[in-house]
Scaffold this active site. Structure first.
Site, PDB file in Angstrom:
ATOM      1  N   GLY A  79       0.827  -1.208   0.000  1.00  0.00           N
ATOM      2  CA  GLY A  79       0.000   0.000   0.000  1.00  0.00           C
ATOM      3  C   GLY A  79       0.862   1.259   0.000  1.00  0.00           C
ATOM      4  CB  THR A  80       4.030   2.061   1.769  1.00  0.00           C
ATOM      5  OG1 THR A  80       3.490   1.721   3.045  1.00  0.00           O
ATOM      6  CG2 THR A  80       4.970   3.237   1.899  1.00  0.00           C
ATOM      7  CG  ASN A 158      -4.803   3.749   9.790  1.00  0.00           C
ATOM      8  OD1 ASN A 158      -5.036   4.807   9.196  1.00  0.00           O
ATOM      9  ND2 ASN A 158      -3.797   3.610  10.621  1.00  0.00           N
ATOM     10  N   GLY A 207      -2.514  -5.985  -0.097  1.00  0.00           N
ATOM     11  CA  GLY A 207      -2.915  -7.389   0.050  1.00  0.00           C
ATOM     12  C   GLY A 207      -3.123  -7.827   1.486  1.00  0.00           C
ATOM     13  CB  THR A 244      11.033  -9.660 -11.991  1.00  0.00           C
ATOM     14  OG1 THR A 244      12.028  -9.351 -12.956  1.00  0.00           O
ATOM     15  CG2 THR A 244      10.421 -11.022 -12.284  1.00  0.00           C
ATOM     16  CB  CYS A 332       6.635   3.810  21.157  1.00  0.00           C
ATOM     17  SG  CYS A 332       7.786   3.979  22.493  1.00  0.00           S
TER      18      CYS A 332
HETATM   19  N1  PLP Z   1      -2.586   3.083   4.379  1.00  0.00           N
HETATM   20  C1  PLP Z   1      -3.328   2.669   5.409  1.00  0.00           C
HETATM   21  C2  PLP Z   1      -4.611   3.363   5.711  1.00  0.00           C
HETATM   22  C3  PLP Z   1      -2.905   1.592   6.199  1.00  0.00           C
HETATM   23  O1  PLP Z   1      -3.655   1.196   7.233  1.00  0.00           O
HETATM   24  C4  PLP Z   1      -1.687   0.958   5.877  1.00  0.00           C
HETATM   25  C5  PLP Z   1      -1.173  -0.145   6.723  1.00  0.00           C
HETATM   26  O2  PLP Z   1      -1.325  -0.152   7.925  1.00  0.00           O
HETATM   27  C6  PLP Z   1      -0.956   1.418   4.777  1.00  0.00           C
HETATM   28  C7  PLP Z   1      -1.440   2.484   4.051  1.00  0.00           C
HETATM   29  C8  PLP Z   1       0.344   0.797   4.382  1.00  0.00           C
HETATM   30  O3  PLP Z   1       0.135  -0.415   3.691  1.00  0.00           O
HETATM   31  P1  PLP Z   1       1.348  -1.434   3.515  1.00  0.00           P
HETATM   32  O4  PLP Z   1       1.619  -2.016   4.858  1.00  0.00           O
HETATM   33  O5  PLP Z   1       0.864  -2.449   2.529  1.00  0.00           O
HETATM   34  O6  PLP Z   1       2.485  -0.644   2.977  1.00  0.00           O
END
Ligand code: PLP
Length: 394
Positions: A79-80, A158, A207, A244, A332
């Site tokens: 996701g990052t 989140n 994922g 890849t 923390c």
């Molecule tokens: N964005 C949100 C809202 C998330 O909760 C998270 C993971 O905690 C991420 C992005 C980052 O995803 P990843 O761990 O796949 O990089």
């Protein structure tokens, strides 16, 4: 091994058994490189395209090219990476615009990139939230202008599960000629999403939040949206993401999306029922608590509860002794325990923010899990309050 009650599904999820099964052959049998000319590699490529269709189906992505590929979906490593790809592409494409609009409650995957871009001279507007974690659309209208390259607002938070009006914000952004991206890492698989009826240009997913492995994600890029990759190299992913492909994980992500689509109704029935029951009973059993977020508009699996006058970390450690895995709303930092930026943005008093616990459910949780939590949680809270000077002095 001690029984584990896992209610930390916003942190990561278990890989679903069906998902694990489909990925196995791609380590030992179907290990060809999908870019190879030979049919051994070509067969692997066809599985990537199947996964791409499965991901597209879950979010209603549309565009299929003449080879049957849904080119709106790009596979990434997480996701990052999806978030970084979207924002860096937007500022490269709209290089005459020097403003980025985001919110105060984004994940660090967006916030820390924005901070870095701020150091490089971009103006970043961090939209605040109210006490319930909501965004005011009038504020959004005020800050998006002709200098804005991209607006990036998460679909759902989140920590609290609060859902943001991303569709409306996308329309405001478009009217000013800015791109709109949403970090939908916590929303995909929990809420119905249909990109066919949307103005959103780019969407990130991950994922490991939906029962696929860690280390794989995807970025949706709407057909016709110009895109520039920050990762340069080979021609994989239609020339939009070099490197890849992580084939086993991509195949797994496809299967996880298929399963998520089949189970999406469970989120608002079974999963929500567990979350709501936990909250209902906690309110009855434990005094001086608060439930955080927009209670009308929340992910069905997420509960952020503040137990006033005690420390979240202490609650987690005691719950851990009973095999209960949750997480706190604190991060923390360099030896001092700071409440999370999300809770601070919501103006939670320190006495509440410090004692905040997030319980996040999945379709693999049961009512027994909730009963075990309810059996131990009241005693844990009482034990800690009995030794808390803040509780005595309140
Ligand atoms: N964005 C949100 C809202 C998330 O909760 C998270 C993971 O905690 C991420 C992005 C980052 O995803 P990843 O761990 O796949 O990089």
């Amino acid at each position: 091994m001690k029984e584990v009650i896992y209610v930390d599904n916003n942190a990561t999820t278990a890989v679903a058994p069906e998902v694990f099964n489909v990925m196995k052959p791609f380590f030992t049998e179907l290990y060809g490189n999908p870019s190879s000319i030979h049919s051994f590699g070509g067969e692997v490529a066809s599985h990537i395209e199947k996964a791409r269709r499965q991901v597209a189906n879950l979010i209603g992505a549309d565009f299929v090219d003449k080879n049957g590929n849904n080119t709106e979906i790009l596979f990434t490593s997480c996701g990052t990476e999806s978030n970084s790809s979207a924002i860096l592409s937007a500022i490269a494409i709209k290089d005459d615009r020097k403003k980025i609009v985001t919110s105060e409650v984004e994940h660090p995957a967006v916030l820390n990139l924005c901070k870095e871009l701020e150091r490089k001279g971009y103006t970043i507007e961090y939209i605040p939230v109210d006490d319930n974690g909501r965004i005011d659309l009038d504020l959004v209208r005020k800050v998006i202008d002709e200098n804005t390259a991209i607006v990036s607002i998460m679909w759902a938070n989140n920590e609290t599960g609060t859902i943001f009006p991303v569709e409306k914000i996308a329309q405001i952004a478009k009217a000013k000629g800015a791109l709109f991206h949403t970090d939908a890492v916590q929303a995909v698989g929990k809420l119905p999403i249909n990109m066919k009826e949307s103005s959103i240009d780019m969407l990130s997913l991950s994922g490991h939040k939906l029962h696929a492995p860690k280390g794989v994600g995807a970025l949706y890029v709407r057909r016709g949206t110009r895109f520039k990759s920050f990762l340069l190299g080979g021609h994989q992913e239609f020339g939009r993401r070099a490197g890849t492909e992580n084939v086993p994980s991509i195949v797994a992500l496809g299967q996880a999306c298929k399963e998520a689509l089949e189970h999406i109704a469970d989120e608002t029935t079974n999963v929500k029922k567990l979350r709501d029951y936990l909250e209902e009973r906690v309110v009855e059993l434990i005094p001086e608590i608060g439930i955080n977020g927009d209670l009308e508009n929340r992910l069905p699996n997420t509960s952020s509860i503040s137990f006033k006058f005690i420390e979240g970390e202490a609650i987690l450690l005691l719950l851990n002794q009973y095999g209960i895995c949750a997480s706190s709303g604190s991060a923390c930092t360099t030896g001092s325990l700071e409440p999370s930026h999300v809770l601070r943005a919501m103006h939670l008093p320190y006495t509440s923010a410090h004692g905040t616990i997030r319980f996040s459910f999945s379709r693999y949780n049961t009512m027994n899990d909730v009963e075990v939590i309810l059996k131990h949680l009241p005693d844990v809270i009482t034990t800690l309050r009995n030794i808390s000077p803040f509780w005595q002095e309140r």
